[in-house]
Design a protein around this motif. Structure first.
Motif, mmCIF file in Angstrom:
data_model
loop_
_atom_site.group_PDB
_atom_site.id
_atom_site.type_symbol
_atom_site.label_atom_id
_atom_site.label_comp_id
_atom_site.label_asym_id
_atom_site.label_seq_id
_atom_site.Cartn_x
_atom_site.Cartn_y
_atom_site.Cartn_z
ATOM 1 N N HIS A 96 52.299 87.587 25.981
ATOM 2 C CA HIS A 96 51.407 87.510 27.134
ATOM 3 C C HIS A 96 50.986 86.059 27.378
ATOM 4 N N PRO A 97 50.980 85.598 28.638
ATOM 5 C CA PRO A 97 50.531 84.226 28.925
ATOM 6 C C PRO A 97 49.016 84.133 28.838
ATOM 7 N N CYS A 98 48.533 82.910 28.556
ATOM 8 C CA CYS A 98 47.071 82.671 28.518
ATOM 9 C C CYS A 98 46.553 82.679 29.946
ATOM 10 N N PRO A 99 45.503 83.465 30.263
ATOM 11 C CA PRO A 99 45.003 83.547 31.636
ATOM 12 C C PRO A 99 44.080 82.397 32.030
ATOM 13 N N LEU A 100 43.792 81.480 31.131
ATOM 14 C CA LEU A 100 42.816 80.423 31.400
ATOM 15 C C LEU A 100 43.487 79.169 31.939
ATOM 16 N N ARG A 101 42.640 78.188 32.317
ATOM 17 C CA ARG A 101 43.134 76.875 32.733
ATOM 18 C C ARG A 101 43.427 76.031 31.506
ATOM 19 N N CYS A 102 44.201 75.006 31.703
ATOM 20 C CA CYS A 102 44.581 74.141 30.585
ATOM 21 C C CYS A 102 43.363 73.480 29.956
ATOM 22 N N GLY A 103 42.372 73.166 30.778
ATOM 23 C CA GLY A 103 41.188 72.484 30.259
ATOM 24 C C GLY A 103 40.227 73.397 29.538
ATOM 25 N N ASP A 104 40.436 74.734 29.646
ATOM 26 C CA ASP A 104 39.553 75.661 28.947
ATOM 27 C C ASP A 104 40.029 75.848 27.516
ATOM 28 N N GLN A 105 39.111 76.195 26.657
ATOM 29 C CA GLN A 105 39.467 76.472 25.278
ATOM 30 C C GLN A 105 40.058 77.876 25.192
ATOM 31 N N CYS A 106 41.226 78.012 24.610
ATOM 32 C CA CYS A 106 41.918 79.296 24.538
ATOM 33 C C CYS A 106 41.174 80.268 23.636
ATOM 34 N N HIS A 107 41.266 81.557 23.996
ATOM 35 C CA HIS A 107 40.727 82.594 23.134
ATOM 36 C C HIS A 107 41.581 82.692 21.880
ATOM 37 N N GLY A 108 40.963 82.998 20.773
ATOM 38 C CA GLY A 108 41.715 83.092 19.526
ATOM 39 C C GLY A 108 42.630 84.305 19.473
ATOM 40 N N LYS A 109 42.294 85.346 20.266
ATOM 41 C CA LYS A 109 43.074 86.587 20.248
ATOM 42 C C LYS A 109 43.452 86.961 21.675
ATOM 43 N N MET A 123 34.382 57.249 29.693
ATOM 44 C CA MET A 123 33.452 58.335 29.415
ATOM 45 C C MET A 123 33.669 59.494 30.389
ATOM 46 N N LEU A 124 33.772 59.181 31.679
ATOM 47 C CA LEU A 124 33.998 60.232 32.658
ATOM 48 C C LEU A 124 35.400 60.822 32.518
ATOM 49 N N HIS A 125 36.360 59.980 32.126
ATOM 50 C CA HIS A 125 37.723 60.462 31.961
ATOM 51 C C HIS A 125 37.785 61.519 30.852
ATOM 52 N N ASN A 126 36.964 61.354 29.815
ATOM 53 C CA ASN A 126 36.989 62.280 28.684
ATOM 54 C C ASN A 126 36.406 63.642 29.026
ATOM 55 N N VAL A 127 35.681 63.737 30.124
ATOM 56 C CA VAL A 127 35.082 65.032 30.478
ATOM 57 C C VAL A 127 35.812 65.694 31.634
ATOM 58 N N VAL A 128 36.917 65.091 32.088
ATOM 59 C CA VAL A 128 37.688 65.720 33.164
ATOM 60 C C VAL A 128 38.327 66.998 32.638
ATOM 61 N N LYS A 129 38.233 68.072 33.382
ATOM 62 C CA LYS A 129 38.806 69.361 32.995
ATOM 63 C C LYS A 129 40.128 69.568 33.717
ATOM 64 N N CYS A 130 41.183 69.784 32.948
ATOM 65 C CA CYS A 130 42.512 70.007 33.525
ATOM 66 C C CYS A 130 42.569 71.404 34.127
ATOM 67 N N LEU A 131 42.979 71.501 35.403
ATOM 68 C CA LEU A 131 42.978 72.770 36.123
ATOM 69 C C LEU A 131 44.366 73.415 36.195
ATOM 70 N N VAL A 132 45.334 72.845 35.499
ATOM 71 C CA VAL A 132 46.678 73.445 35.458
ATOM 72 C C VAL A 132 46.623 74.707 34.592
ATOM 73 N N ASP A 133 47.489 75.706 34.908
ATOM 74 C CA ASP A 133 47.544 76.918 34.100
ATOM 75 C C ASP A 133 47.883 76.576 32.657
ATOM 76 N N CYS A 134 47.237 77.278 31.749
ATOM 77 C CA CYS A 134 47.407 76.987 30.321
ATOM 78 C C CYS A 134 48.848 77.314 29.890
ATOM 79 N N PRO A 135 49.553 76.366 29.280
ATOM 80 C CA PRO A 135 50.937 76.628 28.855
ATOM 81 C C PRO A 135 51.037 77.143 27.424
ATOM 82 N N ARG A 136 49.913 77.264 26.696
ATOM 83 C CA ARG A 136 49.964 77.628 25.297
ATOM 84 C C ARG A 136 50.189 79.145 25.142
ATOM 85 N N SER A 137 51.018 79.538 24.168
ATOM 86 C CA SER A 137 51.368 80.948 23.950
ATOM 87 C C SER A 137 50.488 81.528 22.859
#
Length: 1463
Positions: free
Chosen positions: A776-789, A756-770
């Protein structure tokens, strides 16, 4: 302080009231608390036992109380309804597949067959067969054996055979509301319908619609039932109100004023000694002062007996005798109120009983249609009479081992043929508050009130009968075998385990499912050996329990209902809840989990993000259940943590020494149980000692918990302190790093933790998604939900939008699609439909159907104001056209000028209604003071004897309020300014500041034009020849220019230089001078401070005060008439209901003044006339305020006469007598008469209805007073040409004669009191010279008055509004029909019409008879009309008034000042 439980019967209520009367009202109040139990919880049960003792009709007497020769083992026969030949129970409702299955009570089948064909186990089948074969069935259900399930199946079988056996409703009773709610909810879950729950203490939302009160409200009553219920409610309300009034009267008996009234009625001679009433009914001092003075007086000496004091004067009594006599008066005055309270309470109780009977008839119909009726034992005892009418045959009691025997005996109704008691005497016993009456107390064993009937029958005390046969359920389905062994080895040797309990999983996060954590940390107060505290706590156990619960909750495997904390003491419970409310934990969110499962595959949110919402952060106390042992019986949980609390050197374990509570405590857990406590404290108890031994033998005992990491099970984790949990298992696992991969693919950087706790861990690595469409790179962390635009801002670009405008900065996603950019360039556009020109951003389309035009509407409302609202709020557009308009209520300020002052109406627009009264502060002032009233109220003239208008050469000799009689001086002031130059002002006026010096002043001052005749500047003026006058506003003019503005020639004779030399027309009545504007010609400012114009100003102030007086008196008349109409409505709605009076009929045996007669009449009907008599006093006060002596001109004339007497002078102040207003005086006195006629007429109605305490012939009313008043009003109205008031006076005169006949009809005539002072003979005509008239003469006099009124009605059309009232009076005079009072609405209409002549907003005029009225619009006459008062011709054409009508300058002059001059 005395305490006594009383019954609400008449003798005891009377005794309580006597106690209250002897004590008197007190500010001290006392709160009486019953120790642990409320009176209502046992009162009805005791009453039921009393009835049972009087009429013993209890079923199963041979079993419950067998005689010495009988034995309970002789066998229990089947229920009476089942003993019919061939009767058998149909059990197909329980059989698998609905196959046929039957049981014959007299030949029961093998229970094994029942078990094989139903879902019941063998012992449950035995219990079912025994229940159907015994009229009194006892079923013992050890913990977890399904006794509630068995009870449900028994009820299901009985309902299936309800029609065959004619059982009626089945009554289910429990001791507590909680247990009853659980039972009924289980029946609902089993598909059983037509359930009714009695009582209002249910906490179950599912049972709210099944409550008897709710069901009864939905039923339809018959018309007779509705009628009877309505009348019962009316009687209850009437008697309750009467009781409250009597109680208030009783409370007031100790007041001095009440004693005075009591003496006046009962002991008039004593009243005369104390208060000495004058002829007119006035007393010289207040009653409280006089009585206190008498009580404090008196000399010392022997105190005589009460009967000896009857012949002794009050002044001759000793101090003690006065106190004795006064106490006797108080007691005697309160006796009547006590009797009234007692009688009213008896009638109130009777009405309540009648209403309850009506309600219970409907309740009985509802209950008879039910299958199941649920009630607590207390609720059944409270409604015992209702249940006895049900004639029910089956009663089932759940948790019978917890019910007191007295409670259970009361629910055994005489009609019951089959009783089923389900419980367990080895679990909790009935609760009683007195330890000395409990069975575990050696002193209380002989009483054993905590022994239930169930226990007495199953396990009777030694030497008291034999045990009654009972069934035992032996298969438990709750506890893991290791937990069940604790109670199997100690209490239930035959207890078996169901197969599924051995397959329960281990407790996640713990190495053992069962463990006793031993500690020796002392409880609170253990060191002081505190034996007085009723509740205990242990801080160490609080912290240890909270840490253990937190560890288990973090595993993520258990929901809120799965974990429970049980403790014996409320003190520990409160501390546990407080501690866990401070702790936050991540827990499973069931609602979010359901939403996740419902997600569709094409949802926009990534699945891994949605999965995280399965958990949420919450307070720890919200993730578990916390309860005491006694409140957790019947409950269970997967994991139970027990805090035993007690730990002391005395090894005192408190009330956990009984096996019943230990049994409940150890039998609540399903998967695992953890006990935290000091084993040494509990080892002295036999059962605890056995439990501890078993735990030691199984390795489930120790001083530290052994935790287990689900991912690294071999890692040793031992905790013995609360802080050890953080050290050994910081994130609910172990201290090793987490070796699991996150959903994003990166490694988890935390320590070992639960899934349960493992499922709520937020990944703090830079977001690799394009991003799509850019690099332009995504400015958020990997654990954050990416902006659609892509939200990168692009600057210094030249982007052309589709509209043609350019932008230099935009987001990346906007640059990819220019059409998505909203152009904010401001442009001007025209809105179709309204044609407003608006400035809007370029992207906004004003042609769109949903565009809202925000321009100012600007349309004109019917009232003439421009609409200030936004256009879209007023106009509805469709296809570019306005289809509907609604401008709402106009909120623009009215701004209309008031008639009586210079102010304007500041209310929001009220087109079609009057502006009302001006509430601004009055601006009238003089050199002495200023008026403190509101502007619309009449001003009191200044009463100072000396006018401030003076100079060294001459002065005014009249009072301040009178128009000045001096000739103002025209010489230059001889004073010197501070600059050293002579004052430029006029002699007798205030000197201006040095800034206005002709020599030293500024150029702006010097160049001011001050002579409007020759247009000269200030510097050019010869001040010695023509001084200046300086106004408060700062402007100034020469004397010659200002005199011309004020038209001095109209008030004074002038010399060849234009200076006043004498007053013009001093010997003639003064009249106002309308003319041109006489204010400051520059700014229209006030000239009130100029002494030179004091004659004009003061006369104008009198004009303004008179005008205010007229408007105010008319408004007050309308208000009082409306109040009178309201009081008439009250009397009409009250019907013939009166409050019995405590005053004797002696109070009406002598004549009194008008108010005295009304109060005497009131004494015959109690409080009925309180409000209308209060209104009479208000009208009387108003009548005094509108007398001629109180009007402005008359008050000033009286002041002048007073100064003449003091100074022995002969100054004159003459005015036209016609300016004295009599309309208000006439109306006020007519209202007084109308008020009195209402009361007399109502008294006649009460007499005819038999509700008055006296006969009308015995009531001595001095009708001479009213005849005289009517005659005076007739003469005054006739002389001053007020035909409507004259006609009303004739109507009242006729009514007086007819009422005099009605009140004297039983004695033949009305005789006057010889001691009554008659009015002056000069004011009375021949028809009013005596109060003694034969009945025929009274009728003749009334008819004469009606005839004169009829003549006025024919002559003056303005009197037509009184036609209905005159017709009613004529009908009464001719046919003897009692006078029908006009309705309240008719009264309001009459007085509104009578005051309509002053409703305009224009100029004031008077007719040829001097009656004032107003003309609206432009204020000038444009058509012919008639005077609203006397029917004289008024109005005119083309702004020219008809002959006789004159402009009321003396009234209007100050509408906006004297011809415009603001005062």
């Amino acid at each position: 302080m005395r305490l006594k439980l009383i019954d609400p019967n008449a003798p005891e209520i009377r005794q309580v009231l006597h106690w209250y009367q002897s004590m008197g009202p007190s500010s001290r109040r006392y709160l009486v608390e019953f120790p642990g139990v409320l009176l209502a919880s046992f009162k009805d049960t005791l009453a039921a036992l009393q009835e049972m003792y009087k009429k013993p009709a209890m079923p199963f007497r041979d079993i419950l109380a067998p005689s010495e020769v009988q034995s309970a083992n002789m066998g229990i026969k089947p229920p009476r309804y089942a003993m019919k030949a061939g009767f058998e129970f149909d059990l197909s409702c329980l059989a698998r597949g609905g196959n046929e299955l039957a049981v014959r009570p007299q030949h029961p089948p093998d229970p094994e067959e029942i078990a094989s064909r139903t879902t019941l186990d063998p012992t449950q089948s035995v219990a079912l067969v025994n229940t159907l074969s015994r009229e009194l069935s006892l079923i013992q259900g050890p913990p977890g054996t399904g006794k509630s399930y068995t009870g449900e199946k028994i009820i299901k079988v009985l309902l299936a055979n309800k029609r065959k056996a004619k059982l009626g409703p089945i009554i289910c009773v429990c001791y507590t509301n909680h247990a009853l709610d659980q039972l009924l909810e289980h029946l609902l879950d089993d598909g059983i319908g037509q359930i009714i729950r009695m009582g209002s203490q249910s906490k179950s939302e599912r049972l709210q619609d099944l409550n008897l009160r709710h069901i009864a409200r939905l039923q339809t009553r018959t018309k007779p039932e509705k009628s009877d219920l309505y009348h019962a409610e009316q009687r209850i309300g009437m008697h309750a109100n009467a009781t409250n009034r009597a109680l208030k009267g009783l409370q007031a008996t100790t007041l001095r004023g009440s004693v005075e009234i009591f003496l006046e009625v009962t002991f008039p001679s004593r009243h005369q000694e104390l208060f000495g009433e004058s002829e007119e009914g006035w007393t010289t001092v207040g009653p409280s002062d006089q009585i206190n003075r008498w009580l404090d007086g008196g000399h010392g000496g022997r105190c005589r007996q009460l009967h000896e004091l009857n012949a002794v004067r009050l002044s001759d009594m000793t101090h003690d005798e006065r106190q004795l006599l006064y106490s006797n008066w108080i007691e005697a005055s309160s006796e009547d109120f006590i009797t009234r309270v007692t009688n009213e309470h008896q009638q109130y109780t009777s009405a309540v009983e009648s209403r309850d009977r009506l309600r219970k008839d409907l309740d009985l119909r509802c209950l008879q249609a039910a299958n199941i009726i649920g009630a607590t034992t207390t609720g059944l005892a409270r409604n015992l009479e209702l249940f006895q009418k049900l004639r029910t045959k089956v009663l089932l009691c759940e948790e019978a081992g917890e019910v007191l025997e007295a409670h259970l005996l009361t629910v055994l109704l005489p009609s019951v043929e089959h009783a089923i008691l389900i419980g367990d005497h080895l679990q909790l016993r009935p609760q009683i508050q007195n330890y000395d009456l409990q069975s575990n107390n050696p002193r209380g064993k002989q009483y054993s009130l905590d022994m239930s009937l169930f226990e007495r029958l199953v396990q009777p005390p030694r030497g008291i009968g034999d045990a009654v046969p009972f069934s035992i359920l032996e298969t438990q389905r709750r506890m893991h075998p290791s937990i069940a062994e604790l109670i199997r080895s100690t209490l239930y040797p035959c207890l078996k385990d169901a197969v599924q309990v051995s397959q329960y999983p281990e407790v996640v996060g713990m190495r053992k499912r069962l463990f006793w954590f031993h500690h020796e940390k002392p409880e609170a107060g253990a060191a002081n050996n505190d034996t007085l505290s009723s509740s205990r706590s242990n801080e160490f156990e609080v912290e240890m329990t909270a840490a253990l619960v937190s560890h288990i909750v973090r595993q993520g495997e258990y929901s809120k209902e799965d974990i429970a904390i049980i403790t014996p003491y409320l003190g520990q419970l409160q501390k546990l809840r407080r501690r866990m409310s401070e702790m936050w934990e991540v827990a499973v969110n069931d609602r979010d989990l359901e939403e996740i499962e419902a997600l569709t595959p094409d949802a926009q949110e990534p699945v891994e993000m949605a999965t995280r919402s399965k958990v949420s952060k919450t307070r720890l106390v919200n993730s578990i259940r916390v309860a005491t042992v006694d409140n957790f019986q019947g409950e269970e949980a997967k994991v139970v943590i027990i805090s035993l609390v007690r730990s002391n050197p005395q090894n005192n374990c408190g009330f956990l020494r009984t096996s019943n509570r230990i049994n409940v405590l150890l039998s609540r857990a399903r998967h695992g149980m953890y006990i935290i406590g000091n084993s040494k404290t509990y080892s002295s108890v036999s059962m605890w000692s056995d439990v501890i031994s078993m735990l030691r033998a199984g390795g489930n005992f120790g001083t530290s918990f052994e935790l287990q990491c689900p991912r690294h099970p071999n890692t040793p984790l031992r905790v013995s302190e609360p802080d050890h949990f953080v050290q050994c298992s910081p994130e609910s696992g172990c201290i090793l790093p987490c070796d699991k991969r996150l959903d994003c693919g990166h490694s988890c950087t935390g320590r070992c933790h639960s899934e349960m706790l493992h499922n709520v861990v937020k990944c703090l690595v830079d977001c690799p998604r394009s991003k799509k469409g850019c690099d332009h790179p995504c400015p958020l962390r990997c654990g954050d939900q990416c902006h659609g635009k892509c939200r990168v801002r692009l600057n210094e670009i030249d982007l052309v939008l589709p509209c043609g405008h350019r932008v230099s900065s935009a987001y990346c996603w906007e640059a990819q699609d220019p059409a998505s950019i909203r152009c904010t360039e401001r442009v001007s556009r025209t809105v179709p439909g309204c044609s407003h020109s608006v400035t809007v951003p370029c992207y906004e389309n004003v042609n769109a159907f949903n565009y809202r035009c925000t321009a100012k509407c600007g349309n004109f409302r019917p009232c003439g104001h421009s609409c200030p609202s936004q256009c879209f709020r007023c106009n509805a557009r469709e296809n570019g056209e306005i289809t509907e308009q609604s401008h709402g209520v106009c909120t623009v300020l009215c701004g209309r000028k008031y008639q009586t002052c210079c102010h304007s109406c500041s209310r929001p627009c009220h087109d079609g209604s009057q502006c009302g009264s001006c509430n601004e502060p009055c601006e009238v002032r003089c050199s002495h003071s200023r008026c403190s009233k509101k502007c619309h109220e009449p001003c009191a003239p200044c009463a100072e004897p000396k006018c401030q208008s003076s100079c060294p050469h001459t002065s005014c000799s009249l009072p301040c309020a009178a128009p000045c009689n001096w000739v103002p001086c025209s010489k230059r002031c001889e004073e010197v300014l501070s600059c050293g130059h002579q004052c430029p002002s006029l002699c007798g006026e205030s000197c201006p500041s040095v800034a206005y010096c002709q020599r030293c002043g500024s150029d702006g001052i010097k160049s001011t034009c001050v002579d409007f005749l020759e247009m000269k500047e200030y510097i050019e003026i010869d001040l010695d020849d023509d001084p200046c006058i300086f106004a408060d506003c700062g402007h100034f003019l020469t004397v010659s220019s200002m005199d011309s503005q004020m038209d001095m020639a109209a008030n004074y004779d002038l010399d060849e230089n234009g200076h006043p030399v004498r007053i013009r027309g001093a010997s003639e009545p003064f009249s106002g001078v309308p003319g041109a504007t006489k204010a400051c010609p520059t700014c229209r400012g006030s000239l009130r401070n100029i002494s030179r114009f004091g004659r004009i100003v003061r006369r104008s102030m009198l004009d303004e005060a008179t005008k205010k007086f007229i408007s105010w008196s008319h408004a007050e008349c309308l208000r009082l008439a409306d109040s009178l109409a309201t009081e008439q409505e009250k009397l009409t709605k009250a019907g013939l209901i009166v409050t019995p009076s405590t005053e004797s009929s002696k109070s009406m045996t002598k004549y009194r003044p008008r108010l005295g007669q009304l109060r005497q009449l009131q004494s015959t009907v109690g409080e009925r006339y309180n409000d209308i008599i209060t209104l009479w006093t208000m009208i009387s006060s108003f009548a005094n305020k509108v007398r001629a002596e109180e009007q402005p001109f008359q008050r000033v004339a009286d002041l002048v006469k007073h100064i003449n007497r003091q100074n022995k002078t002969s100054e004159e102040f003459r005015f036209d007598e016609a300016i004295i207003q009599v309309k208000g005086q006439l109306t006020a006195n007519l209202l007084l008469l109308k008020c009195e006629m209402y009361i007399f007429s109502d008294c006649v109605r009460l007499q005819e209805g038999g509700r008055a305490n006296m006969k009308m012939g015995e009531m001595k009313i001095n009708w001479l007073i009213y005849r005289t008043e009517c005659a005076n009003l007739i003469n005054l109205a006739h002389n001053r040409k007020f035909p409507r008031e004259e006609l009303q006076s004739h109507i009242f005169a006729a009514q007086v004669e007819l009422l005099a006949g009605l009140f004297g009809s039983q004695s033949g005539s009305i005789k006057t009191d010889q001691n009554q002072n008659p009015p002056p003979r000069s004011l009375i005509d021949d028809t009013t010279k005596t109060n003694e008239k034969p009945l025929e003469d009274l009728k003749t006099s009334a008819i004469n008055h009606i005839a004169r009124a009829r003549a006025l009605l024919d002559e003056y059309p303005s009197t037509a509004i009184l036609k209905d009232e005159l017709d009613a009076m004529e009908l009464m005079a001719n046919n003897g029909v009692f006078y029908r009072e006009v309705s309240a609405e008719e009264i309001r209409a009459v007085y509104k019409a009578m005051s309509s002549e002053l409703m305009g907003t224009g100029h004031w005029y008077t007719c040829e008879n001097g009656h004032p009225f107003t003309v609206g619009e432009c204020g000038m006459p444009m058509q012919f009309a008639r005077c609203p008062e006397c029917n004289a011709q008024v109005g005119g054409q083309d702004h020219q008034a008809v002959e006789g009508v004159r402009h009321a300058a003396e009234i209007e002059a100050l509408g906006s000042g004297v011809g415009g001059m603001r005062l």
